[in-house]
Design an enzyme around this catalytic site. Structure first.
Site, PDB file in Angstrom:
ATOM      1  N   LYS A 152      62.680  35.344  53.781  1.00  0.00           N
ATOM      2  CA  LYS A 152      62.143  34.979  55.129  1.00  0.00           C
ATOM      3  C   LYS A 152      62.343  36.092  56.082  1.00  0.00           C
ATOM      4  O   LYS A 152      61.264  36.360  57.024  1.00  0.00           O
ATOM      5  CB  LYS A 152      62.646  33.450  55.597  1.00  0.00           C
ATOM      6  CG  LYS A 152      62.292  33.444  57.035  1.00  0.00           C
ATOM      7  CD  LYS A 152      62.340  31.768  57.334  1.00  0.00           C
ATOM      8  CE  LYS A 152      61.851  31.521  58.656  1.00  0.00           C
ATOM      9  NZ  LYS A 152      62.080  29.998  59.034  1.00  0.00           N
ATOM     10  N   HIS A 296      36.213  37.196  18.434  1.00  0.00           N
ATOM     11  CA  HIS A 296      35.806  36.409  19.500  1.00  0.00           C
ATOM     12  C   HIS A 296      36.286  35.016  19.665  1.00  0.00           C
ATOM     13  O   HIS A 296      35.695  33.920  20.085  1.00  0.00           O
ATOM     14  CB  HIS A 296      34.496  36.361  19.773  1.00  0.00           C
ATOM     15  CG  HIS A 296      33.556  37.517  19.923  1.00  0.00           C
ATOM     16  ND1 HIS A 296      34.387  38.567  20.804  1.00  0.00           N
ATOM     17  CD2 HIS A 296      32.623  38.377  19.420  1.00  0.00           C
ATOM     18  CE1 HIS A 296      33.614  39.978  20.868  1.00  0.00           C
ATOM     19  NE2 HIS A 296      32.524  39.621  19.794  1.00  0.00           N
TER      20      HIS A 296
END
Length: 544
Positions: A152, A296
């Protein structure tokens, strides 16, 4: 929400912040002494905790115990040591605010300009099978609190959550005369919050599972970057690969022996292949050799045989055209003879639990082929989740680990399947779980004879699978397609008899399907008229 502070100044991303004091508290001490020494050599005062401080001091590097800042001893087996205003004030104090500076001065709070923390190894405790008590004890409290405080206040404080971050800070200090750049601090802060979030997600998911909560109000998910990719499914899509910390055997745990980096599509297809082949058990533990070939994300050939080379040849014969550029997965140790057969067809990836040195040498001559060994097979019965993003949300479900016991199978036709037909039905049903819906699978003598995947109509899947079988017959020069006398699986019920009749026309003599259609009686009657044996599972395997 707190009222805005009128004294706050805009954050200058390019601002430099001096580093005079560092607090170090790490569970991973592999590079601790090297980096503590480097910080000391740059004139930075070190403060540390517990075992970290002892290790630094034992190396002859000056270091203060955190209790010298807090004037309070560590207590409760180290659970309470950094949760103190003298620590958090030093991390959170805004050096640009006179009011903060006055408070720090009044209470003797020393600024902490660099925080180095690696959290208690909670994730490792879970993966290693630690007891509930052990896992809970490895939940870090002070570490995440300090990380969040330092992140922070990244206008002034740099926070490191792993050893690589410290290396970046050292380089930054050297480049900026003992100061860190705002850009680096911002990047480290973002990483720190992500690390804290992933850590908390692991804890939340563990406790949720232990508590038996199936649908938690809040869903947390974390991951650790394994690979940044050139692109995703298409070149205009950014992509990366993250490990979820479960250490489930697969691509995320694999060693890559050769070849260029795996692509997004490679990983997706390889995972599909490995999850499928794992359904047939570990060959090293007595299961028959099994091979799956994927293209695929759909199988184009699957076979079980007495050897891997025979299983590979049978799987390839199902659809040799689609196998070009595909993925090959084995459920046991890859041998050189099988490797020599695989390299006859262009293959993107081969994945197996292990591989002989001779097999690795065969693949070494094919620089574009990637060989992955994982050390084991994923447990197909193990619970895990699948997630999919939708607009504004996430769909979460259990991975399909459904299994139907022999005792749960229900023969619904006049004719019962033969022993050979039942074995092929079982295999076809296993493969169907891994084929995109609507799925129709033909199996003969332990290998797929035709696969129809992803069609909007089940009858179309049945016809495509039959067409694949005819293509395979023509390619191999057989007298008839392998669907003659085959078993057939449908991943969901036949809504009409037409799909079942299409399978019969292809040569199927036995069919396995979930059942549950309002027209089941009509389908069963048609099967009886064709002399087909039909089995209901009571379970479907949609895969979208």
């Amino acid at each position: 929400m707190p009222a805005p502070n009128p004294n706050l100044k805009p954050f200058n991303i390019n601002g430099l912040a001096p580093v005079k004091r560092a607090l170090i508290s790490v569970s991973d001490k592999s590079r601790l002494i090297e980096q503590a020494s480097a910080l000391h050599e740059r004139g930075i005062k070190l403060v540390s905790t517990g075992g970290t401080r002892k290790a630094i001091a034992a190396a002859g590097i000056p270091v203060k115990d955190v209790s010298e800042l807090t004037h309070f001893p560590e207590m409760m087996d180290g659970r309470v040591k950094t949760l103190h205003p003298m620590v958090h004030g030093g991390l959170l104090g805004d050096r640009d605010l006179p009011s903060h500076k006055d408070v720090m001065h009044a209470h003797g709070i020393l600024s902490i300009d660099l925080l180095v923390v690696s959290l208690y190894p909670f994730e490792q405790a879970v993966v290693s099978g630690g007891s509930y008590e052990m896992c809970v004890e490895n939940i870090d409290i002070g570490g995440p609190a300090m990380i969040r405080a330092a992140a922070k206040n990244h206008a002034h404080v740099a926070v490191c959550t792993d050893a690589d971050d410290v290396a970046d800070v050292l380089a930054d200090l050297d480049a900026n005369n003992g100061k860190t750049s705002g850009a680096l601090r911002q990047k480290l802060a973002a990483k720190a919050y992500a690390r804290s979030a992933a850590y908390d997600a692991a804890i939340a998911n563990y406790l949720t599972a232990q508590a038996g909560v199936a649908v938690p109000i809040y869903r947390a998910q974390g991951g650790t970057l394994k690979q940044e990719m050139r692109y995703g499914e298409n070149p205009h899509q950014a992509a990366a690969f993250y490990a979820d910390g479960s250490h489930r055997f697969g691509v995320a745990t694999a060693t890559q022996h050769q070849g260029k980096a795996l692509s997004y599509n490679n990983i997706n297809d390889t995972d599909a292949a490995y999850e499928l082949v794992a359904e047939f058990g570990d060959q090293s533990e007595g299961s028959k050799p099994a091979v799956a070939i994927i293209k695929h994300a759909n199988p184009c050939g699957v076979a079980v045989a007495g050897s891997f080379i025979d299983a590979y040849k049978a799987a390839l014969a199902c659809d040799p055209v689609s196998a070009f550029g595909g993925i090959v997965a084995l459920n046991g140790n890859l041998d050189a003879q099988t490797a020599k057969e695989i390299v006859k067809v262009f293959t993107e990836v081969v994945i197996a639990p292990s591989a002989d040195e001779d097999a690795i040498a065969v693949f070494a001559k094919k620089k574009n082929l990637r060989l992955l060994t994982t050390g084991g097979l994923p447990d197909p019965a193990a619970p895990s989740l699948t997630m999919r993003n939708v607009a504004g949300g996430i769909l979460v479900q259990d991975r399909d680990n459904g299994h139907v016991a022999d005792s749960e199978l229900k023969v619904v036709t006049k004719r019962k399947p033969t022993k050979a037909e039942m074995a092929d039905l079982r295999m076809a049903w296993t493969v169907a779980k891994h084929v995109k819906s609507n799925a129709i699978i033909y199996v003969k003598d332990g290998s797929t004879a035709g696969i129809g995947a992803g069609q909007m109509s089940r009858i179309d899947s049945a016809r495509i699978a039959a067409r694949k079988a005819v293509d395979a017959q023509e390619a191999a020069g057989w007298d008839a397609p392998r669907t003659s006398g085959c078993a057939c699986a449908s991943d969901a019920f036949f809504p009409f008899a037409d799909g079942m009749l299409a399978a019969a026309a292809a040569g199927a003599t036995a069919i396995i399907q979930p059942g549950g259609s309002i027209r089941d009686d009509e389908v069963i009657k048609a099967a009886d008229e064709q002399g087909i044996a039909m089995v209901f599972t009571g379970m479907r395997h949609f895969r979208h």
